[in-house]
Design an enzyme around this catalytic site. Structure first.
Site, short mmCIF file in Angstrom:
data_model
loop_
_atom_site.label_atom_id
_atom_site.label_comp_id
_atom_site.label_asym_id
_atom_site.label_seq_id
_atom_site.Cartn_x
_atom_site.Cartn_y
_atom_site.Cartn_z
N HIS A 266 -13.05 2.44 -20.65
CA HIS A 266 -14.13 2.04 -19.75
C HIS A 266 -14.12 2.80 -18.43
O HIS A 266 -15.12 2.78 -17.70
CB HIS A 266 -14.11 0.52 -19.54
CG HIS A 266 -14.66 -0.21 -20.74
ND1 HIS A 266 -13.93 -1.10 -21.48
CD2 HIS A 266 -15.89 -0.13 -21.33
CE1 HIS A 266 -14.69 -1.56 -22.47
NE2 HIS A 266 -15.87 -0.98 -22.41
N GLU B 139 0.83 -1.21 0.00
CA GLU B 139 0.00 0.00 0.00
C GLU B 139 0.87 1.26 0.00
O GLU B 139 0.60 2.23 0.72
CB GLU B 139 -0.97 0.00 1.20
CG GLU B 139 -1.86 -1.23 1.30
CD GLU B 139 -2.82 -1.40 0.14
OE1 GLU B 139 -3.03 -0.43 -0.61
OE2 GLU B 139 -3.34 -2.52 -0.03
ZN LIG Z 1 -12.05 -1.91 -21.08
#
Ligand SMILES: [Zn+2]
Length: 199
Positions: free
Chosen positions: A193, A88
């Site tokens: 996306h 992290e």
């Molecule tokens: Zn994609």
């Protein structure tokens, strides 16, 4: 020569699994390591690094924003630590990344940092990642695949109440999430996306 490494990937890129396998390899050879993790990450039991991909887990020390990592490692060194592994790492502060460069350059211990590069906020890097991209000797991508298509995932998309969240009113990059069904969660996507998740 010791180096500062930054291995970055999206949220489900198995970064912790990579860290745990590296830890296992060092310890198999009888070498000593220190594992560190941000206390901001509340997904796993305190003082362990775990991965969804493995049953193996490893003890770790937790740090917060005020921990001086150079002093911490110097105090735990005793001249026989072979490697420092940090999970992290996006939650490191810029000052802590500079402390890690001093661990590499002056204590001569390799430091391998695992973390996210991009925050969910459009165009914004995490503070720790930004500093690591700037200061690391070696930068390596751990690849994963878009949730929606077969392209490489490079973004961490936040979905809240079914809607993509690309901005934050506070500008705070730190939201602790996991890839689970729920009201507020993250998925890894390609750039297309990220901007058009359900199209
Ligand atoms: Zn994609």
């Amino acid at each position: 020569m010791a180096k500062l490494y930054f291995k970055y990937g999206t949220m489900d890129a198995s970064k912790s699994a990579d860290l745990l396998m590296t830890a296992h390899k060092y310890e198999n050879q009888g070498k000593n390591i220190i594992c560190l993790r941000s206390s901001l990450d509340t997904r796993t039991e305190d003082f362990y690094i775990e991965s969804r991909a493995l049953t193996y887990k490893h003890k770790c020390f937790c740090f917060d924003k005020d921990t001086n990592l150079y002093k911490f490692i110097e105090n735990n060194n005793e001249g026989k630590i072979n490697c420092i592994l940090i999970d992290e790492a996006q939650f490191l502060t810029k000052i802590q990344v500079i402390q890690l460069t001093e661990v590499v350059d002056f204590l001569k211990i390799p430091v391998i940092c695992y973390g996210l590069k991009n925050s969910y906020i459009k165009g914004k890097l995490f503070e720790g990642s930004k500093a690591l991209l700037y200061f690391a000797d070696s930068i390596q991508e751990i690849k994963s695949v878009c949730h929606f298509c077969d392209k490489k995932a490079i973004m961490n998309l936040r979905i809240k109440n079914g809607k993509p969240i690309l901005e934050s009113e506070t500008g705070n990059t730190v939201v602790i999430g996991d890839i689970e069904e729920g009201e507020d969660y993250f998925i890894s996507t390609c750039r297309k996306h990220y901007f058009n998740p359900f199209k």
